[in-house]
Scaffold this motif. Structure first.
Motif, PDB file in Angstrom:
ATOM      1  N   VAL A 260       0.820  -1.220   0.000  1.00  0.00           N
ATOM      2  CA  VAL A 260       0.000   0.000   0.000  1.00  0.00           C
ATOM      3  C   VAL A 260       0.852   1.268   0.000  1.00  0.00           C
ATOM      4  O   VAL A 260       0.341   2.363   0.206  1.00  0.00           O
ATOM      5  CB  VAL A 260      -0.966   0.024   1.210  1.00  0.00           C
ATOM      6  N   ARG A 261       2.132   1.143  -0.236  1.00  0.00           N
ATOM      7  CA  ARG A 261       2.994   2.329  -0.281  1.00  0.00           C
ATOM      8  C   ARG A 261       2.748   3.099  -1.574  1.00  0.00           C
ATOM      9  O   ARG A 261       2.484   2.515  -2.620  1.00  0.00           O
ATOM     10  CB  ARG A 261       4.464   1.918  -0.184  1.00  0.00           C
ATOM     11  N   PHE A 262       2.848   4.417  -1.496  1.00  0.00           N
ATOM     12  CA  PHE A 262       2.565   5.264  -2.650  1.00  0.00           C
ATOM     13  C   PHE A 262       3.546   6.432  -2.692  1.00  0.00           C
ATOM     14  O   PHE A 262       4.060   6.862  -1.658  1.00  0.00           O
ATOM     15  CB  PHE A 262       1.135   5.812  -2.568  1.00  0.00           C
ATOM     16  N   PRO A 263       3.822   6.962  -3.885  1.00  0.00           N
ATOM     17  CA  PRO A 263       4.654   8.162  -3.990  1.00  0.00           C
ATOM     18  C   PRO A 263       3.818   9.405  -3.707  1.00  0.00           C
ATOM     19  O   PRO A 263       2.620   9.440  -3.999  1.00  0.00           O
ATOM     20  CB  PRO A 263       5.118   8.133  -5.450  1.00  0.00           C
ATOM     21  N   ILE A 264       4.444  10.424  -3.142  1.00  0.00           N
ATOM     22  CA  ILE A 264       3.712  11.660  -2.834  1.00  0.00           C
ATOM     23  C   ILE A 264       3.875  12.619  -4.004  1.00  0.00           C
ATOM     24  O   ILE A 264       4.549  13.654  -3.925  1.00  0.00           O
ATOM     25  CB  ILE A 264       4.211  12.280  -1.515  1.00  0.00           C
ATOM     26  N   ASN A 265       3.282  12.250  -5.116  1.00  0.00           N
ATOM     27  CA  ASN A 265       3.276  13.090  -6.317  1.00  0.00           C
ATOM     28  C   ASN A 265       2.076  12.685  -7.165  1.00  0.00           C
ATOM     29  O   ASN A 265       1.222  11.915  -6.707  1.00  0.00           O
ATOM     30  CB  ASN A 265       4.597  12.941  -7.091  1.00  0.00           C
ATOM     31  N   THR A 266       2.003  13.177  -8.368  1.00  0.00           N
ATOM     32  CA  THR A 266       0.824  12.932  -9.206  1.00  0.00           C
ATOM     33  C   THR A 266       0.968  11.705 -10.105  1.00  0.00           C
ATOM     34  O   THR A 266       0.177  11.525 -11.032  1.00  0.00           O
ATOM     35  CB  THR A 266       0.541  14.162 -10.084  1.00  0.00           C
ATOM     36  N   THR A 267       1.944  10.853  -9.842  1.00  0.00           N
ATOM     37  CA  THR A 267       2.107   9.643 -10.644  1.00  0.00           C
ATOM     38  C   THR A 267       0.849   8.774 -10.557  1.00  0.00           C
ATOM     39  O   THR A 267       0.413   8.430  -9.458  1.00  0.00           O
ATOM     40  CB  THR A 267       3.307   8.814 -10.142  1.00  0.00           C
TER      41      THR A 267
END
Length: 349
Positions: A260-267
């Protein structure tokens, strides 16, 4: 014509299988109320009497079918006035509600009955009936608190207790959402957060990773709303508290498991649950920081734009800048989430 809700809805075997599949995708992967094996067992038990018997399995099955149908609705379906169906799945919902009402009063707090009542709430959420949803979930919340305050909780078997933990945390998430949206007074359920542990799972199910992350983030968000922001007609600006809350939010992010990890951007993530966690994480920072924007405006209005920059004012400017950047990011991230209907759309904060 039969009175609405007085007859057992006709349903084919293929539809039963399809509804279960949809329910797992649209509900259980977001809120693991019960195990998939238990879902299948309840439906099989209900099928033996063609969903007509007054028991929790029949009621639960009807609510499952109702939620599956309304959750897949894309807005193009038209009301069936002849059958008095104004919402998708309403026929199943009515029959499930009837069976639930006919259960013995002493059985309203059993695990199966509480699961039925949670699904009743979820259907009302999908139907965008917030006041009815609030009334229904408050009843569930009160019963959860009564159970926790009684000896019944301590005497539960391990499996029953784990099922209750799922019910409690799902109820808590829904209550806190509606509490904020409808501007209701805080309920007492949050006082039990330290008593009730997050539910356990013996298998590495991805849905549970999301549920754990969602429950813990929601807990942090509600704590944030209680100490910063707008309350009792005034803005609460507490930079030291805000810094600590941002630190806690970062710790939450750092400890996210890989699924459930995610990048903190608009990807684009192409995973609605991860996208929903990301937008909530960004929104949390916005909530923490937005008092600095108002405080900065007030400082400029009071002292003028040409005032000497103190350390406090510089820090205020940085926080306000961060807040606006998070607001912009939040708006950009929302695009991916509104492409299709999903359970996350029932939660706005």
């Amino acid at each position: 014509m039969d009175a609405f809700g007085d007859h057992v809805p006709k349903i084919e075997s293929r539809s039963i299988w399809g509804f279960q599949k949809i329910f797992v995708k649209n509900f259980l992967q977001w809120l693991p109320l019960l195990a998939v094996g238990d879902l299948i067992s309840h439906v099989k038990v209900a099928q033996t009497t063609n969903f007509a018997s007054v028991n929790a399995s029949s009621s639960l099955s009807m609510f499952i079918f109702a939620f599956a149908e309304i959750s897949e609705d894309n807005g193009s379906s038209r009301p069936d006035l002849h059958r008095m169906q104004f919402l998708p799945g309403l026929e199943y919902y009515q029959h499930g509600s009837k069976l639930l009402r006919q259960l013995p009063a002493r059985g309203r707090r059993t695990i199966e009955a509480l699961q039925c009542r949670i699904l009743n709430v979820s259907y009302l959420q999908c139907a965008i009936l917030p006041i009815l949803t609030w009334d229904a979930i408050m009843e569930v919340g009160r019963d959860c608190m009564h159970i926790l305050s009684s000896g019944y909780y301590k005497n539960m078997e391990k499996e029953e207790r784990e099922s209750f933990h799922r019910i409690f945390w799902i109820s808590s998430i829904i209550i806190h959402e509606l509490e904020s949206v409808l501007k209701m007074h805080p309920t007492g359920i949050r006082q039990f957060h330290e008593i009730v542990p997050l539910p356990l799972t013996e298998t590495e199910v991805e849905g549970f990773y999301y549920f754990f992350a969602q429950a813990s983030l929601r807990k942090l968000l509600m704590e944030t709303l209680g100490v910063v922001g707008y309350r009792v007609g005034q803005v609460i600006y507490a930079p030291v508290v805000a810094a600590e809350l941002r630190k806690q939010a970062q710790e939450w992010y750092d400890h996210l498991p890989p699924p459930v990890r995610f990048p903190i951007n608009t990807t684009p993530l192409f995973d609605l649950r991860k996208s929903f966690l990301r937008i909530q994480f960004v929104a949390l920072h916005t909530v923490i920081l937005w008092p600095s924007v108002l405080q900065l405006i007030e400082a400029i209005a009071t002292r003028g734009e040409n005032q000497v920059l103190t350390d406090q004012l510089r820090n205020m400017q940085k926080e306000a800048r961060d807040c606006i950047e998070y607001c912009i990011l939040n708006c950009e991230l929302a695009e991916e989430l509104v492409m299709q209907r999903h359970q996350g759309l029932q939660f706005t904060i």
